[in-house]
Design a protein around this motif. Structure first.
Motif, PDB file in Angstrom:
ATOM      1  N   ARG A 129       3.384   2.644   5.722  1.00 57.90           N
ATOM      2  CA  ARG A 129       3.808   2.390   4.341  1.00 57.90           C
ATOM      3  C   ARG A 129       2.999   1.248   3.722  1.00 57.90           C
ATOM      4  N   VAL A 132      -0.746   2.396   3.190  1.00 57.09           N
ATOM      5  CA  VAL A 132      -0.930   3.302   2.041  1.00 57.09           C
ATOM      6  C   VAL A 132      -0.827   2.510   0.743  1.00 57.09           C
ATOM      7  N   GLN A 191      -4.736   7.369   6.489  1.00 57.69           N
ATOM      8  CA  GLN A 191      -3.481   7.091   5.773  1.00 57.69           C
ATOM      9  C   GLN A 191      -3.489   7.723   4.381  1.00 57.69           C
ATOM     10  N   ASP A 195      -1.016  10.569   2.997  1.00 55.51           N
ATOM     11  CA  ASP A 195      -0.302  10.360   1.730  1.00 55.51           C
ATOM     12  C   ASP A 195      -0.507  11.547   0.788  1.00 55.51           C
ATOM     13  N   TYR A 198       1.674  14.264   2.089  1.00 54.24           N
ATOM     14  CA  TYR A 198       3.106  13.928   1.958  1.00 54.24           C
ATOM     15  C   TYR A 198       3.584  14.113   0.512  1.00 54.24           C
ATOM     16  N   ARG A 199       2.704  13.772  -0.431  1.00 53.78           N
ATOM     17  CA  ARG A 199       3.080  13.897  -1.852  1.00 53.78           C
ATOM     18  C   ARG A 199       3.164  15.344  -2.298  1.00 53.78           C
ATOM     19  N   THR A 210       3.093  12.027   9.367  1.00 56.04           N
ATOM     20  CA  THR A 210       2.402  10.799   9.782  1.00 56.04           C
ATOM     21  C   THR A 210       1.880  10.937  11.214  1.00 56.04           C
ATOM     22  N   ARG A 314       8.423   9.097  -1.657  1.00 50.88           N
ATOM     23  CA  ARG A 314       7.489   9.409  -0.569  1.00 50.88           C
ATOM     24  C   ARG A 314       6.234   8.556  -0.604  1.00 50.88           C
ATOM     25  N   SER A 315       5.859   8.095  -1.807  1.00 49.20           N
ATOM     26  CA  SER A 315       4.571   7.410  -1.933  1.00 49.20           C
ATOM     27  C   SER A 315       4.581   6.520  -3.170  1.00 49.20           C
TER      28      SER A 315
END
Ligand SMILES: Cc1cc2nc3c(=O)[nH]c(=O)nc-3n(C[C@H](O)[C@H](O)[C@H](O)COP(=O)(O)OP(=O)(O)OC[C@H]3O[C@@H](n4cnc5c(N)ncnc54)[C@H](O)[C@@H]3O)c2cc1C
Length: 430
Positions: A129, A132, A191, A195, A198-199, A210, A314-315
């Motif tokens: 986290r 990113v 990373q 990301d 994940y988005r 991850t 999430r981001s």
């Protein structure tokens, strides 16, 4: 930062969000367009069960393109627990023997394994986290904007970036190739790739995403990387892609040693249940009936039910519109299925802010809010803040962990192979 996401979506603009393959097997509304509901997930499961045995084991690594039927497409449903791992394994094993469906059952347990591992190693998530956030706040590395816009000049990568942004889904093998090319050919930070996934993934999951990116980069199994090759891509895309110029070596990344594993919380139910209980679902678990059936007698009559979620957590760059629309519809579906006192349907809260939950709880006169346990990830972070906010108003937050997680997670302390050996025993117990 949301500007970054908007630019990505404009560049790949085109198809209707629900035209994605991941939803194709779900219940059709009109013309085969599917919707993010539990009913659609159960239909997708029914549709897939006959193919979960030998056919899956033989064909699962091929990606014939968006019309694929060789994999289940169940991940968006499983990730939100619109359909549970238990239901999926149960349905498959009522049709096939464990030996015949071994590969498929193992894949479902990969999800459980990753979650159990991250639960015991939360430092990995904490670092991800921070890294990113730092990377997105600084000067983006050369080549990043082209990679997410589908402009690398590597035809396969560009097609996969578009497929991801448009549909919210990529085949597992494609995810491996994409991550490998991102890290070893394009030299971009893993990373930022994680990301980007994940988005945009409907099934975007803190643990699976991850840890899979770390695995490709040689961090998860220290020193062991995954190198994508043109011949492998060509073979498993049935000749659709055969990129040239890919890296031919993959040197593992390294990192500061991780702290020792953290023990899992011993209790399945954390907190004291009072007399006026509200049930609050969230995007990690949207199936209340089976959750509560595991704990008969735990709760008095439920006074009120509500559902909340925020995929934007999430981001720092938020989540894609496709993900946001899927999550919003899934929350609506869960609310309609989850009844409080007198059969009152649940309420979808306007947002996931602690103040909004507190206002709901006090307006209903609750002394307890019960939530499904949220594994390491943004929802768990949200619940930590929420517990304090509710506590300040004299309302207890009680978390309930599913048996599936309680039994399987502790076994995910080492690599997947020792875990895999325990699957027959886990299946018997679960
Ligand atoms: C770089 C990378 C990132 C990934 N990110 C995610 C993610 O954010 N969320 C996510 O759910 N999966 C992720 N995966 C795992 C996997 O790619 C997807 O779960 C799978 O492609 C989903 O498609 P399916 O439902 O058709 O899978 P099937 O092949 O039909 O498998 C059935 C179910 O098993 C689980 N599963 C299958 N393969 C894996 C796997 N390798 N790891 C964990 N679970 C698995 C999923 O829940 C899936 O729905 C990632 C893999 C890689 C290599």
């Amino acid at each position: 930062m949301p500007g970054l996401r908007r630019r990505e979506e404009r560049r790949h603009a085109g198809r209707h969000p629900w035209a994605g393959r991941a939803l194709r097997h779900g219940r059709s509304q009109d013309g085969g367009v599917s919707i993010p509901t539990r009913a659609a997930g159960l239909d997708a499961l029914d549709d897939f069960v006959p193919r979960a045995g030998g056919a899956y084991a033989r064909d699962r690594n091929h990606d014939p393109g968006p019309d694929r039927t060789n994999v289940s497409g169940l991940s968006p449903y499983l990730r939100h627990r619109l359909v549970t791992e238990h239901e999926v394994v149960d349905a498959v094993l009522s049709r096939h023997s464990l030996a015949a469906a071994e590969k498929f059952v193992q894949e479902v347990f990969w999800r459980t394994y990753w979650k159990g591992w991250l639960e015991q190693n939360p430092e990995v998530w904490r670092r991800y986290r921070v890294e990113v956030a730092d990377l997105l706040a600084g000067d983006l590395p050369a080549g990043y904007e082209d990679a997410v816009a589908g402009r690398t000049g590597i035809e396969a990568m560009d097609a996969w970036a578009s497929e991801l942004v448009e549909t919210g889904y990529l085949h597992n093998h494609v995810r491996m190739w994409f991550a490998s090319i991102w890290v070893f050919t394009l030299g971009l930070p893993w990373q930022l790739g994680a990301d980007f996934f994940y988005r945009h993934l409907l099934d975007g999951d803190a643990a699976s995403n991850t840890l899979s990116w770390r695995w490709v980069a040689g961090l998860q199994t220290a020193g062991k990387t995954y190198l994508a090759s043109a011949s492998n891509i060509s073979r498993f895309t049935d000749g659709r892609f055969a990129p040239s110029g890919l890296a031919t070596t993959a040197r593992a990344l390294d990192e500061e040693p991780l702290p020792p594993r953290s023990p899992l919380a011993p209790d399945d139910v954390v907190g004291e249940v009072g007399d006026r209980v509200g049930l609050l679902l969230h995007e990690e678990d949207l199936e209340a009936t089976s959750l509560l059936a595991e704990r008969p007698g735990l709760l008095p009559e439920i006074t009120a039910t509500a559902v909340h979620g925020d995929p934007g957590e999430r981001s720092p760059a938020g989540a894609s519109d496709v993900v946001a629309a899927f999550t919003a519809a899934a929350l609506e579906d869960a609310a309609a299925r989850t009844r409080g006192q007198g059969g009152r349907p649940g309420r979808v809260l306007a947002d996931a802010l602690p103040a909004t939950v507190v206002a709901w709880a006090t307006s209903e006169g609750l002394d307890t809010v019960v939530v499904p346990c949220a594994p390491v990830g943004p929802v768990q972070e949200r619940l930590v803040v929420l517990r304090r906010a509710l506590g300040a108003e004299g309302v207890a937050l009680v978390t309930v962990r599913r048996r599936w997680d309680s039994i399987a997670w502790p076994r995910a302390s080492r690599g997947f192979f020792p875990f895999k050996k325990q699957i027959p025993e886990l299946v018997r117990q679960l």
